[in-house]
Motif scaffolding. Sequence first.
Motif, short mmCIF file in Angstrom:
data_model
loop_
_atom_site.label_atom_id
_atom_site.label_comp_id
_atom_site.label_asym_id
_atom_site.label_seq_id
_atom_site.Cartn_x
_atom_site.Cartn_y
_atom_site.Cartn_z
N HIS A 58 0.82 -1.22 0.00
CA HIS A 58 0.00 0.00 0.00
C HIS A 58 0.85 1.27 0.00
O HIS A 58 0.35 2.35 0.23
CB HIS A 58 -0.95 0.00 1.21
N GLU A 59 2.14 1.13 -0.25
CA GLU A 59 3.04 2.29 -0.34
C GLU A 59 3.60 2.32 -1.76
O GLU A 59 4.09 1.29 -2.24
CB GLU A 59 4.16 2.15 0.69
N TYR A 60 3.59 3.49 -2.40
CA TYR A 60 3.91 3.44 -3.82
C TYR A 60 4.40 4.77 -4.38
O TYR A 60 3.97 5.84 -3.97
CB TYR A 60 2.68 2.98 -4.62
N VAL A 61 5.32 4.65 -5.30
CA VAL A 61 5.76 5.75 -6.16
C VAL A 61 5.96 5.16 -7.55
O VAL A 61 6.42 4.02 -7.69
CB VAL A 61 7.07 6.41 -5.67
N GLY A 62 5.62 5.92 -8.56
CA GLY A 62 5.80 5.40 -9.90
C GLY A 62 5.30 6.36 -10.95
O GLY A 62 4.88 7.49 -10.65
N VAL A 80 4.50 10.07 -9.69
CA VAL A 80 3.56 10.43 -8.62
C VAL A 80 3.85 9.67 -7.33
O VAL A 80 4.43 8.59 -7.33
CB VAL A 80 2.10 10.16 -9.05
N ILE A 81 3.42 10.30 -6.25
CA ILE A 81 3.37 9.67 -4.93
C ILE A 81 1.91 9.69 -4.50
O ILE A 81 1.21 10.68 -4.70
CB ILE A 81 4.19 10.44 -3.89
N GLY A 82 1.47 8.60 -3.88
CA GLY A 82 0.09 8.56 -3.41
C GLY A 82 -0.01 8.12 -1.98
O GLY A 82 0.88 7.46 -1.44
N SER A 83 -1.10 8.49 -1.35
CA SER A 83 -1.38 8.05 0.01
C SER A 83 -1.84 6.59 0.00
O SER A 83 -2.39 6.09 -0.98
CB SER A 83 -2.48 8.92 0.62
N PHE A 84 -1.66 5.93 1.14
CA PHE A 84 -2.15 4.56 1.27
C PHE A 84 -3.67 4.51 1.44
O PHE A 84 -4.27 3.44 1.41
CB PHE A 84 -1.47 3.85 2.44
N SER A 124 -6.02 11.62 -4.96
CA SER A 124 -5.17 10.76 -4.16
C SER A 124 -3.68 10.89 -4.45
O SER A 124 -2.85 10.58 -3.59
CB SER A 124 -5.57 9.29 -4.38
N LEU A 125 -3.33 11.33 -5.65
CA LEU A 125 -1.93 11.34 -6.08
C LEU A 125 -1.40 12.75 -6.21
O LEU A 125 -2.14 13.69 -6.51
CB LEU A 125 -1.79 10.63 -7.44
N VAL A 126 -0.09 12.89 -6.02
CA VAL A 126 0.59 14.17 -6.20
C VAL A 126 1.74 13.96 -7.17
O VAL A 126 2.59 13.07 -6.95
CB VAL A 126 1.12 14.72 -4.86
N ALA A 127 1.79 14.75 -8.22
CA ALA A 127 2.90 14.68 -9.17
C ALA A 127 4.13 15.34 -8.56
O ALA A 127 4.04 16.42 -7.95
CB ALA A 127 2.53 15.36 -10.48
N ARG A 290 -2.32 12.36 2.26
CA ARG A 290 -2.50 13.24 1.10
C ARG A 290 -2.44 14.71 1.50
O ARG A 290 -1.96 15.56 0.73
CB ARG A 290 -3.83 12.91 0.40
N ARG A 291 -2.91 15.04 2.70
CA ARG A 291 -2.86 16.43 3.18
C ARG A 291 -1.43 16.94 3.29
O ARG A 291 -1.14 18.10 3.01
CB ARG A 291 -3.53 16.52 4.56
N PHE A 292 -0.51 16.05 3.68
CA PHE A 292 0.86 16.47 3.95
C PHE A 292 1.79 16.34 2.75
O PHE A 292 2.89 16.91 2.77
CB PHE A 292 1.42 15.64 5.11
N LEU A 293 1.40 15.58 1.73
CA LEU A 293 2.35 15.24 0.66
C LEU A 293 3.02 16.45 -0.01
O LEU A 293 4.24 16.42 -0.19
CB LEU A 293 1.66 14.37 -0.39
#
Length: 339
Positions: A58-62, A80-84, A124-127, A290-293
Amino acid sequence: MRAVIMRGPGDVVVEDVEVPRVVKPTDVVIKLAAACICGSDLWPYRGLEPVENRPMGHEYVGTIVEAGDEVKTLKVGDFVIGSFMLSDGTCEICQAGYPSRCANAGSYTGSQAQYMRVELADGSLVAVPGGEPDDPDRLADYLAASDVLGTGWFGAVAAEAGPGKTIAVVGDGAVGLSAVLAAKALGAEKVIAFSRHEDRAALAREFGADVVIAERGEEGAAKVKELTGGYGAHGVVEAVGNQVSMDQAIASCRPGGYVGFVGVGHDQQIDGTGLFFAEVHLHGGPAPVRRFLPDLIRRIQADEIHPGKVFTTRIPLDDAAEGYKAMDERREIKVLLEV
């Protein structure tokens, strides 16, 4: 593609499964750059949660390789990075700052794999500015932000870490260590970590811990009070999720203080009378990563924080079973899987 499957307690395999594709118009498919094993993955591994043929991770970057027609803020090629926890970013709960409890939460396929499908991509995702890094250490920093850094950060925020405050952290796993880093980054005057393991204590000190306490339970809480003139810490992060850790966190906190609990709870019970006379604030749950990313990405790119140091080993995805075993036996703090 290759993907990690937990067939049952203690039984982890890497199998060939079908590559996911976009199903809903708000979906994206990500080609994973790296994956990792979480401490919470050990609960089903140890038989403490039901599990049967579960795709893991549930942890991911890609990098986005396919996007649905209604994805507006992201595009194919974005790293992108996304929240779990997935979120639409628009419901009242998201707008209040708790996207981890989104009223319209989506789902994703397991991230311990070569590809994954993520619903509600826009919310959910942040570039990441600049795209995928060439530096493997920077990649590890970004991967940590997807869960353990964001969770530790929420724990420190919930514990009201800031200038002039003494913050104690219960738990020396990746989340607890990330909470030490977060508390110091947020300006805490003194950070107290609990650890009996020298490798973890050393990383806690590197992340900013001013004091490391080996004692646990009532003895550990007494040490915190001794260090704070008898008052207790202004805030405490509980980053384990069991009865002993929660009791220790509350006992280490001064009246009027704040306990940020981010360890996934297992059979915890809080005595009402004890809580009444402790007179502390409790705030926690699944971290709204996601709030902190955006802020975490900025801090990583500015070299203010290096959370990827929680990964104490890196192994190929196909060796995931050994990674689970190493974390279960506490030989490693956190394992990064090279995809």
